[in-house]
Design a protein around this motif. Structure first.
Motif, PDB file in Angstrom:
ATOM      1  N   SER A  16     -23.648  37.297   9.655  1.00 19.03           N
ATOM      2  CA  SER A  16     -23.337  35.919   9.272  1.00 19.03           C
ATOM      3  C   SER A  16     -24.596  35.054   9.283  1.00 19.03           C
ATOM      4  O   SER A  16     -24.856  34.287   8.344  1.00 19.03           O
ATOM      5  CB  SER A  16     -22.293  35.336  10.230  1.00 19.03           C
ATOM      6  N   ALA A  24     -20.830  33.914   4.944  1.00 17.91           N
ATOM      7  CA  ALA A  24     -21.250  33.767   6.340  1.00 17.91           C
ATOM      8  C   ALA A  24     -20.073  33.285   7.194  1.00 17.91           C
ATOM      9  O   ALA A  24     -19.897  33.725   8.346  1.00 17.91           O
ATOM     10  CB  ALA A  24     -22.414  32.781   6.429  1.00 17.91           C
ATOM     11  N   TRP A  25     -19.271  32.394   6.644  1.00 23.57           N
ATOM     12  CA  TRP A  25     -18.102  31.865   7.367  1.00 23.57           C
ATOM     13  C   TRP A  25     -17.087  32.964   7.666  1.00 23.57           C
ATOM     14  O   TRP A  25     -16.599  33.081   8.799  1.00 23.57           O
ATOM     15  CB  TRP A  25     -17.474  30.747   6.535  1.00 23.57           C
ATOM     16  N   GLU A  27     -22.654  30.986   1.540  1.00 20.92           N
ATOM     17  CA  GLU A  27     -22.294  30.296   2.791  1.00 20.92           C
ATOM     18  C   GLU A  27     -20.863  30.610   3.203  1.00 20.92           C
ATOM     19  O   GLU A  27     -20.550  30.721   4.390  1.00 20.92           O
ATOM     20  CB  GLU A  27     -22.491  28.793   2.619  1.00 20.92           C
ATOM     21  N   LYS A  28     -19.981  30.798   2.229  1.00 19.88           N
ATOM     22  CA  LYS A  28     -18.605  31.152   2.540  1.00 19.88           C
ATOM     23  C   LYS A  28     -18.530  32.573   3.098  1.00 19.88           C
ATOM     24  O   LYS A  28     -17.706  32.867   3.980  1.00 19.88           O
ATOM     25  CB  LYS A  28     -17.733  31.025   1.288  1.00 19.88           C
ATOM     26  N   ALA A  84     -29.459  32.219   2.182  1.00 23.67           N
ATOM     27  CA  ALA A  84     -28.486  31.847   1.147  1.00 23.67           C
ATOM     28  C   ALA A  84     -29.136  31.604  -0.216  1.00 23.67           C
ATOM     29  O   ALA A  84     -28.626  32.060  -1.252  1.00 23.67           O
ATOM     30  CB  ALA A  84     -27.705  30.615   1.585  1.00 23.67           C
ATOM     31  N   LYS A  86     -26.515  33.144   6.060  1.00 18.73           N
ATOM     32  CA  LYS A  86     -26.754  31.701   6.058  1.00 18.73           C
ATOM     33  C   LYS A  86     -28.242  31.380   5.901  1.00 18.73           C
ATOM     34  O   LYS A  86     -28.625  30.475   5.154  1.00 18.73           O
ATOM     35  CB  LYS A  86     -26.212  31.087   7.348  1.00 18.73           C
TER      36      LYS A  86
END
Length: 450
Positions: free
Chosen positions: A54, A87-88, A84-85, A61, A58
């Motif tokens: 993750s 990583a979420w 980024e999503k 990115a 990020k």
């Protein structure tokens, strides 16, 4: 030979020969060996690596997003949001998987009885090009945390994305071969599904591909999850917050150049607000910034392939012949398709009945709530629906009447790691994300101790 073409420049990015059957078999054997190691790791050990993953996503990115933009023409700001999503979703499962998969104790006449959730093994993921990182990570994060390992058959035009994901996994300390990209054509998928070490398959893609994979998995008696096409409706009632609703509908249809299964493709507007709404909609769509996908302020650029733009053009032209009227846009040049608003769309037209995978918004009037429900459910797809109203009683009355897998109120349909994602009817079966998603590919083992 499989090739990747930059849709903006039309230049060839790469070409490669598909793997041979022997090479594929070796990779599957290697995945099985990796599973034997990975399944023994504790949740804490798995989570540590997933959190590193993750963080890496990020921190990198922009570089990773440039790969997406190069391969499919997605505007760079939207490509960065996709990374980024990813990583979420990694962070979400690193923090929640242990609880989601904890032993469930059940009181019976036994001394002890419970359900345990154990990994299946090697899982094949067949993924599309439109979200080349996100589609993979929403499969990969829960399955790695569950103790499974992954094989990826990615779309042929996003092999740089596939390789980047594979390289990241290899460089972060995961067991070797715990995630591998298979550079194969669709014709060779069946032999992978049939392999004794492949325990299940998940596909995100077209209805045609879903039918083929479901059949092949069924013949092999293996679990499958299908996330297929969508024809989502945006239902606008007279009492909506007009300006905010228009903004949301524009995003729902035109982000990612309109190339999303959960895009709002059919806009249903109630009579009382129709004229004001369509005027504001036209203004906002006109203001969308068109340009080079690498420019930070570009919102609309080229579609991923010229043949996709041609297919969309054909759907539009047939609908126009049947009486639809273009209010805005409607023209194509190579892989670029203008943001398009089409009025007077009726139920028998292709842009109402079929999935339109590009920046064309089909607009239909309705008068009553009953008519709106009929129009929404009149699609053979059932992925999601958005309704826009301030009337709480109407909201509660409507939700059970829709046949879709998701209902979003005053918001566009979107995937969220915390919520299950999937559809009904021709949109497929099974669920991704949340605790529902992580349970799709585990052995729910019943234990009874007398």
């Amino acid at each position: 030979m499989l090739k990747g073409i930059n849709p903006y420049t039309q230049n060839e990015i790469y070409s490669f020969k598909p793997l041979t059957s022997t090479e594929v078999s070796h990779k599957i054997e290697a995945a099985q060996n990796a599973f034997k190691t990975w399944q023994k790791n504790s949740f804490k050990e798995r989570a540590s690596l997933i959190l590193q993953l993750s963080k890496h996503l990020k921190n990198n990115a922009s570089n990773l997003a440039s790969i997406i933009t190069k391969e499919i023409g997605k505007p760079i700001s939207q490509s960065i949001a996709e990374i980024e999503k990813c990583a979420w979703v990694c962070r979400y499962y690193a923090e929640n998987a242990e609880v989601q998969l904890q032993q469930k104790n059940i009181t019976t006449d036994a001394q002890s009885s419970y359900v345990s959730y154990e990994p299946l093994g090697v899982i094949l993921a067949i993924m599309p090009w439109n979200y080349p990182f996100w589609q993979v990570f929403r499969f990969l994060a829960p399955n790695l945390m569950a103790g499974n390992v992954g094989l990826l058959k990615h779309a042929s035009n996003v092999q740089l994305s596939a390789k980047a994901i594979e390289d990241i996994i290899n460089n972060l300390g995961f067991p070797t071969h715990s995630f591998q990209n298979l550079q194969i054509s669709s014709q060779h998928v069946e032999e992978v599904i049939k392999h004794q070490h492949v325990k299940a398959v998940t596909l995100t893609g077209s209805e045609k591909a879903g039918k083929a994979v479901a059949s092949q998995a069924g013949q092999a008696l293996k679990k499958s999850v299908l996330e297929l096409g969508g024809n989502n409706a945006l239902v606008v009632f007279n009492d909506c917050d007009l300006e905010k609703t228009v903004k949301t509908c524009v995003q729902a249809r035109f982000q990612n150049n309109g190339q999303s299964c959960i895009a709002g493709k059919r806009l249903l507007i109630q009579d009382g607000v129709y004229n004001d709404f369509i005027a504001e909609l036209t203004t906002q769509v006109k203001n969308l910034k068109e340009g080079h996908p690498k420019d930070a302020d570009t919102y609309i650029s080229v579609m991923a392939r010229e043949d996709l733009a041609e297919e969309l053009e054909e759907q539009l032209n047939i609908s126009i012949k049947n009486g639809a009227k273009v209010r805005l846009g409607g023209k194509r040049k190579n892989a670029f398709f203008e943001p398009t608003i089409v009025e007077d769309v009726t139920e028998e037209m292709p842009i109402f009945q079929q999935e339109t995978f590009g920046p064309v918004l089909a607009v239909t009037r309705f008068s009553s709530t009953t008519e709106a429900v009929k129009l929404v459910n009149g699609s053979r797809f059932g992925l999601g629906v958005s309704i826009f109203t301030k009337n709480n009683k109407l909201i509660n009355d409507l939700i059970p009447q829709f046949e879709d897998g998701a209902v979003f109120v005053n918001e566009l349909v979107k995937s969220d790691p915390r919520l299950p994602f999937g559809g009904t009817k021709r949109s497929g079966y099974g669920r991704e994300l949340s605790d529902e998603g992580i349970l799709e590919f585990v052995n729910r083992k019943t234990v009874y101790i007398k």
